[in-house]
Design an enzyme around this catalytic site. Structure first.
Site, short mmCIF file in Angstrom:
data_model
loop_
_atom_site.label_atom_id
_atom_site.label_comp_id
_atom_site.label_asym_id
_atom_site.label_seq_id
_atom_site.Cartn_x
_atom_site.Cartn_y
_atom_site.Cartn_z
N SER A 118 0.61 -1.29 0.09
CA SER A 118 -0.04 -0.04 0.01
C SER A 118 0.86 1.32 0.06
O SER A 118 1.98 1.33 0.31
CB SER A 118 -0.71 0.05 1.26
OG SER A 118 -0.22 0.20 2.31
N CYS A 119 0.26 2.28 -0.65
CA CYS A 119 0.96 3.67 -0.24
C CYS A 119 0.03 4.43 0.87
O CYS A 119 -0.88 3.88 1.13
CB CYS A 119 1.13 4.23 -1.54
SG CYS A 119 -0.22 4.75 -2.40
N ILE A 120 -0.16 5.78 0.71
CA ILE A 120 -0.82 6.49 1.39
C ILE A 120 -2.51 6.45 1.18
O ILE A 120 -3.18 6.20 2.15
CB ILE A 120 -0.54 7.96 1.10
CG1 ILE A 120 0.87 8.53 1.71
CG2 ILE A 120 -1.54 9.13 2.16
CD1 ILE A 120 1.26 9.78 1.42
#
Length: 493
Positions: free
Chosen positions: A425-427
């Site tokens: 995941s990222c933000i």
């Protein structure tokens, strides 16, 4: 992804190392203020501050190599960061070593020109750090799941990244050995050509000095104008009083209104233009960067914060720097610096024999603060520039069920663990590698709450879900592969 979009990604990645730089600038500035003549030789406290600051500021290349690689890697993995540093160290040992260059080119060190020798010293900079960070992250994103033959299986996956990055760094180093000195030498020749133009030459120096910062080649012009390559030696002559009144210092005075007034005002404009929910987050780093610029004249934390996300602003900044240097040189408003054009150096140089009307630089600085603020604020709003705090992060959250329930629903819509190779995941988004991307049910994903689904290549998928992406990705990983998902009901859109 278009070029501007990629530059914005680089800009976000730069915020990690940029956050460190103000500490180094402040330590150097305070250490110099405590011991302006000896830089630590006359004070133990100054020694600690000066060398502590140098530990940060003299190793910007390392910070950027690690920070950019980490920020651009799909899952912010340490293997990418380590590979970025590894690549930079290779460049440092090849391009930054005249003995190695001599061995490669066949030109004895004794026969190298002064420009070639200086080019080698200046080859390792923030630019090369950023470059290797980008290379390492790109290679990581491409090869971190690579599978090698069984005999070489240990070196597959993430362990392959340092290997391929090393090969890339060697290739880049060999190219730089031949290209870097030529470009550097051409800029030195250009600097010499404009050095007789007086105030106009000071303005041109200011413009190209700022414009070349992203690629680290501003050092070439500095060798001509403020050091002793061709005899100008603007800094040393001003402080020793051996220069010419009204001439020596014209390449320094005009920088004070930019570094101590203009760029801090630009920080204020960027803060005011940030989204309300992001102001607290960006206010700290912009405030610290502005304070560092005012006190010490260290402006890299500000410039790197917008040079990639809003290149047009950086060109405007270079033009305003040229204007400031031209005005100060024309009017013979002169002050000097030994470290950088901040308040500390301004106060210390105020009564130098060759200083001329330095108080007028304060007036000019106030005017430039107003110009920078108005120009930056207008451009940011008018052209919707993605300066810090204005990034397009999707934050809408649709579903009302818990994160664990959402994780199970997303997992089912993606075909279960048996169809997923990686979950990251990222933000704001899930970053997934699927065995069969056709199994993913895009309509179901959006019904659960996804705001978008992005397919990248043959088996990579990004599901944009908002700020809870990291929590959901973690919950998905915790769901046992044996868990039965068939009974779950995905809501209708």
């Amino acid at each position: 992804m278009n070029i501007l979009g990629y530059l914005q990604k680089i800009g976000k990645a730069l915020m990690v190392p940029i956050a460190v730089l103000p500490a180094g600038g402040l330590m150097l500035g305070l250490g110099y203020a405590l011991d302006p003549t000896g830089w630590g030789e006359n004070s133990a406290i100054a020694t600690i501050l000066v060398y502590g600051g140098k530990g940060i500021m003299d190793n910007q290349a390392w910070l950027f190599a690690v920070g950019v690689a980490y920020g651009l890697a799909k899952d912010n993995n340490g293997a990418a960061a380590l590979s970025g540093l590894l690549g930079l160290l290779i460049i440092e040992m090849i391009v930054g070593n005249v003995a190695v260059i001599s061995q490669i080119t066949g030109v004895p060190v004794s026969q190298m020109t002064s420009s070639e020798l200086i080019a080698s010293e200046a080859s390792v900079s923030a630019f090369t750090g950023i470059m290797m960070g980008i290379v390492a992250a790109t290679l990581y994103n491409r090869f971190h799941t690579i599978k090698l033959p069984a005999a070489l299986g240990f070196f597959g996956g993430r362990r392959f990244i340092p290997i391929v990055t090393s090969l890339a760094a060697i290739t880049i180093s060999l190219a730089m050995v031949y290209i870097w000195p030529v470009v550097y030498g051409a800029l030195v020749d250009f600097g010499i050509a404009i050095s007789e133009l007086g105030a106009a030459g000071a303005g041109l120096y200011g413009f190209f000095n700022r414009l070349l910062i992203p690629v680290g080649l501003h050092h070439a012009l500095n060798q001509v104008f403020i050091f002793d390559l061709v005899g100008i030696n603007d800094i040393s002559k001003l402080w020793s009083g051996t220069g010419e009144l009204g001439v020596t210092g014209i390449y320094q005075g005009g920088l004070f209104p930019v570094m101590g007034y203009g760029l801090p005002a630009a920080c204020l404009a960027m803060y005011h233009c940030a989204k309300p929910e992001n102001k607290k987050k960006v206010g700290g780093i912009l405030g610290a960067s502005a304070l560092t610029a005012i006190l010490t004249g260290v402006t890299e934390p500000i410039e790197f914060a917008f040079m990639f996300v809003a290149p047009v602003l950086f060109v405007i900044h270079a033009l305003l720097t040229a204007l400031s240097l031209y005005i100060a040189a024309s009017m013979q408003w002169i002050a000097g610096f030994t470290f950088s054009a901040g308040l500390i150096d301004f106060v210390l140089s105020f009564n130098l024999p060759l200083a001329m009307k330095p108080y007028m630089l304060i007036v000019q600085g106030i005017c430039f603060a107003a110009i920078y603020y108005c120009v930056f604020r207008f451009a940011i709003i008018k052209f919707d520039l993605k300066t810090p705090g204005r990034e397009d992060d999707e934050t809408v959250e649709v579903a009302t069920v818990s994160s664990n329930e959402k994780a199970s629903l997303y997992l089912k819509a993606l075909g279960g663990h048996q169809n997923l190779e990686t979950i990251d995941s990222c933000i704001t988004r899930l970053r997934l590698t699927l065995k069969d991307i056709s199994v993913a049910d895009e309509k179901a994903l959006k019904a659960i709450g996804a705001m978008g689904v992005v397919k990248i290549g043959g088996n990579n998928l990004q599901v944009i879900i908002g700020t809870e992406a990291e929590e959901i990705a973690h919950a998905m990983k915790q769901i046992p592969a044996s868990q039965d998902l068939t009974g779950l009901s995905i809501p209708a859109q």
